[in-house]
Write a protein that holds these residues in place. Sequence first.
Motif, PDB file in Angstrom:
ATOM      1  N   LEU A   1       7.291   5.269  22.054  1.00 27.73           N
ATOM      2  CA  LEU A   1       6.327   6.255  22.548  1.00 27.73           C
ATOM      3  C   LEU A   1       5.028   5.570  22.995  1.00 27.73           C
ATOM      4  O   LEU A   1       4.547   5.780  24.116  1.00 27.73           O
ATOM      5  CB  LEU A   1       6.071   7.293  21.451  1.00 27.73           C
ATOM      6  CG  LEU A   1       5.344   8.580  21.839  1.00 27.73           C
ATOM      7  CD1 LEU A   1       5.684   9.689  20.853  1.00 27.73           C
ATOM      8  CD2 LEU A   1       3.842   8.427  21.945  1.00 27.73           C
TER       9      LEU A   1
ATOM     10  N   VAL B   1       1.432  12.038  17.921  1.00 29.31           N
ATOM     11  CA  VAL B   1       2.832  12.387  18.217  1.00 29.31           C
ATOM     12  C   VAL B   1       3.765  11.289  17.690  1.00 29.31           C
ATOM     13  O   VAL B   1       4.861  11.576  17.194  1.00 29.31           O
ATOM     14  CB  VAL B   1       3.038  12.623  19.729  1.00 29.31           C
ATOM     15  CG1 VAL B   1       4.452  13.112  19.999  1.00 29.31           C
ATOM     16  CG2 VAL B   1       2.033  13.640  20.251  1.00 29.31           C
TER      17      VAL B   1
ATOM     18  N   ILE C   1       0.925  17.712  15.777  1.00 31.27           N
ATOM     19  CA  ILE C   1       0.808  17.846  17.241  1.00 31.27           C
ATOM     20  C   ILE C   1      -0.047  19.061  17.596  1.00 31.27           C
ATOM     21  O   ILE C   1      -0.899  18.991  18.478  1.00 31.27           O
ATOM     22  CB  ILE C   1       2.195  17.948  17.905  1.00 31.27           C
ATOM     23  CG1 ILE C   1       3.065  16.764  17.469  1.00 31.27           C
ATOM     24  CG2 ILE C   1       2.044  17.961  19.437  1.00 31.27           C
ATOM     25  CD1 ILE C   1       4.441  16.750  18.108  1.00 31.27           C
TER      26      ILE C   1
ATOM     27  N   LEU D   1       4.928  19.152  24.288  1.00 30.29           N
ATOM     28  CA  LEU D   1       5.277  18.121  23.301  1.00 30.29           C
ATOM     29  C   LEU D   1       5.963  18.745  22.080  1.00 30.29           C
ATOM     30  O   LEU D   1       6.904  18.184  21.525  1.00 30.29           O
ATOM     31  CB  LEU D   1       4.021  17.349  22.867  1.00 30.29           C
ATOM     32  CG  LEU D   1       3.435  16.392  23.908  1.00 30.29           C
ATOM     33  CD1 LEU D   1       2.011  15.968  23.513  1.00 30.29           C
ATOM     34  CD2 LEU D   1       4.328  15.159  24.076  1.00 30.29           C
TER      35      LEU D   1
ATOM     36  N   LEU E   1       9.979  18.459  21.209  1.00 28.99           N
ATOM     37  CA  LEU E   1      10.283  17.852  19.913  1.00 28.99           C
ATOM     38  C   LEU E   1      11.261  18.739  19.133  1.00 28.99           C
ATOM     39  O   LEU E   1      12.233  18.256  18.538  1.00 28.99           O
ATOM     40  CB  LEU E   1       9.006  17.628  19.099  1.00 28.99           C
ATOM     41  CG  LEU E   1       9.195  17.026  17.705  1.00 28.99           C
ATOM     42  CD1 LEU E   1       9.942  15.698  17.759  1.00 28.99           C
ATOM     43  CD2 LEU E   1       7.860  16.848  16.997  1.00 28.99           C
TER      44      LEU E   1
ATOM     45  N   TYR F   1      13.276  11.559  23.242  1.00 27.88           N
ATOM     46  CA  TYR F   1      12.022  12.305  23.106  1.00 27.88           C
ATOM     47  C   TYR F   1      10.828  11.359  23.013  1.00 27.88           C
ATOM     48  O   TYR F   1       9.767  11.635  23.582  1.00 27.88           O
ATOM     49  CB  TYR F   1      12.038  13.226  21.879  1.00 27.88           C
ATOM     50  CG  TYR F   1      10.687  13.872  21.646  1.00 27.88           C
ATOM     51  CD1 TYR F   1      10.280  14.958  22.421  1.00 27.88           C
ATOM     52  CD2 TYR F   1       9.787  13.363  20.711  1.00 27.88           C
ATOM     53  CE1 TYR F   1       9.030  15.524  22.255  1.00 27.88           C
ATOM     54  CE2 TYR F   1       8.528  13.923  20.539  1.00 27.88           C
ATOM     55  CZ  TYR F   1       8.158  15.007  21.317  1.00 27.88           C
ATOM     56  OH  TYR F   1       6.904  15.564  21.161  1.00 27.88           O
TER      57      TYR F   1
ATOM     58  N   ALA G   1       7.879  11.881  25.448  1.00 28.54           N
ATOM     59  CA  ALA G   1       6.541  12.247  24.970  1.00 28.54           C
ATOM     60  C   ALA G   1       5.513  11.240  25.483  1.00 28.54           C
ATOM     61  O   ALA G   1       4.419  11.622  25.924  1.00 28.54           O
ATOM     62  CB  ALA G   1       6.524  12.295  23.441  1.00 28.54           C
TER      63      ALA G   1
END
Lengths: 297, 297
Positions: A54, A71, A127, A143, A147, A190, A194
């Motif tokens: 990420l 995140v 988040i 987001l 998720l 993800y 993200a």
Amino acid sequence: MEQREIEQFLNGQKRAVEETLSRYMARLRGPETLRRAMAYSLEAGGKRIRPLLLLATVQALGKDPALGLPVAAAVEMIHTYSLIHDDLPSMDNDDLRRGKPTNHKVFGEAMAILAGDALLTYAFQLIAEIDDDRISPPVRLQLIEQLAQAAGPEGMVAGQVADMEGEGKTLSLAELEYIHRHKTGKMLQYSVRAGALIGGASTEQQRELEAFADHLGLAFQIRDDILDIEGAEEKIGKRVGSDRDNNKATYPALLTLAGAKQTLRVHIEEAQRHLRQAKVNGAALAYICELVAARDH
Amino acid sequence: MEQREIEQFLNGQKRAVEETLSRYMARLRGPETLRRAMAYSLEAGGKRIRPLLLLATVQALGKDPALGLPVAAAVEMIHTYSLIHDDLPSMDNDDLRRGKPTNHKVFGEAMAILAGDALLTYAFQLIAEIDDDRISPPVRLQLIEQLAQAAGPEGMVAGQVADMEGEGKTLSLAELEYIHRHKTGKMLQYSVRAGALIGGASTEQQRELEAFADHLGLAFQIRDDILDIEGAEEKIGKRVGSDRDNNKATYPALLTLAGAKQTLRVHIEEAQRHLRQAKVNGAALAYICELVAARDH
């Protein structure tokens, strides 16, 4: 970036993730045992591959990777909850994880279930409470939505169920890929997605980065299966050969060991190709990709 | 509103909640067993008290209660996941819930854990994906953040842990209230708070509605404890007297049965007083409050 710089960058980001996790745990009020059970598994080490993917994606898009820390912490909490629940006696019944006794071995089964539930729930809170103008409210909602999709009944949990239901059966390559695309792939994907959202990727870049993550996820799982045959027990921190003992479908079982290694290489090359096509500063992401192919634990 | 109108309103809202839950379940792709396990507990009936509190609060503020349906469904999913996990052998080890075999009795322990995980995760998705201009993105984020706070390691899960740790011990009234304020109170309070957010309550109204919900939550729990002594097994759908058998701290044990009934009445009156001070169209909320005090299951 040269290799040494990349390694420094990733080590620095790993420390930042771990400090962020510690900070989120330290501020929690409530029963001390619950907090210790959550922290025990969260701080048990691990490669932090999802947070690093990420943050490296945010950095690849020219943004401050620190933007991605909440995140990244949420993703690691959800990964950790899934390990705690997977290890339970009624699931994989594992006594060791990363060389340490599993959560339920230390805190008991009920507390392990609750620690997992708490980590999953807390992840969404982290988040939702982001208070930074550089991530707008609609992006925060995306987001969260993505998720939940990646972790929930159409994502990771679906993969876990398919895995359970496939035990003892002869699976096709397509069925095996369904399991891995969901059980581990969705959360890896993800992580990149993200990062792309936070980094402000174009639609074209998002598409290429997602294809990168898809191939990386499959490569990750194939390497896992190969390690279960070839890995040294002390490095991976759990018993090797457990897949064969549990009669689990694996890539080597379906493709032979040599075939699995070749397929791993193909997925890594495809991942690198999509990464180049994304036209980002992808040095750290490319490095993570090679790490996944070569990792020994 | 007259009583008949209120009852019609609440019955209509209950149907709307159940239709919404069915629709969210029907659209899920993925392993069929997982979906059946989730739906089994979600559709097992129950009073739907949390969704009704939420929708009645929206209505009390003069807004269309249908606005609250996605969050009402999310709240019921989280309540349902908590029941599934609470019933597990390593937790309360209950075989019956609402007169039906508990989730793990039907689907096995592993699937019950995963069905709970999936319901919890899906709940957050439902709020994040709300696509209605009347609930702005910042309000959606507040709804998610507060839900995670109410359900997570400082909310419902904290209460569950405190409850476990209190078993077999002599608790003070303050310790007992900590357990209930968290284990059931936080989610009841969230239901009213979410309704207030969606309905656009003023700060003053929010404060009064939250005090209303706090007293209602304690009343709810006291009534539960009284029912465990006085209730008829076939009505509440589980074994009565189980608190005493499990040596659980309860209000009647601490205050005597007569004292518990009096305390119940005080909390109901306090709830009604705060409701009046909120200056909303509170007829349906007041009715729910009386239902809680008098409920026989």
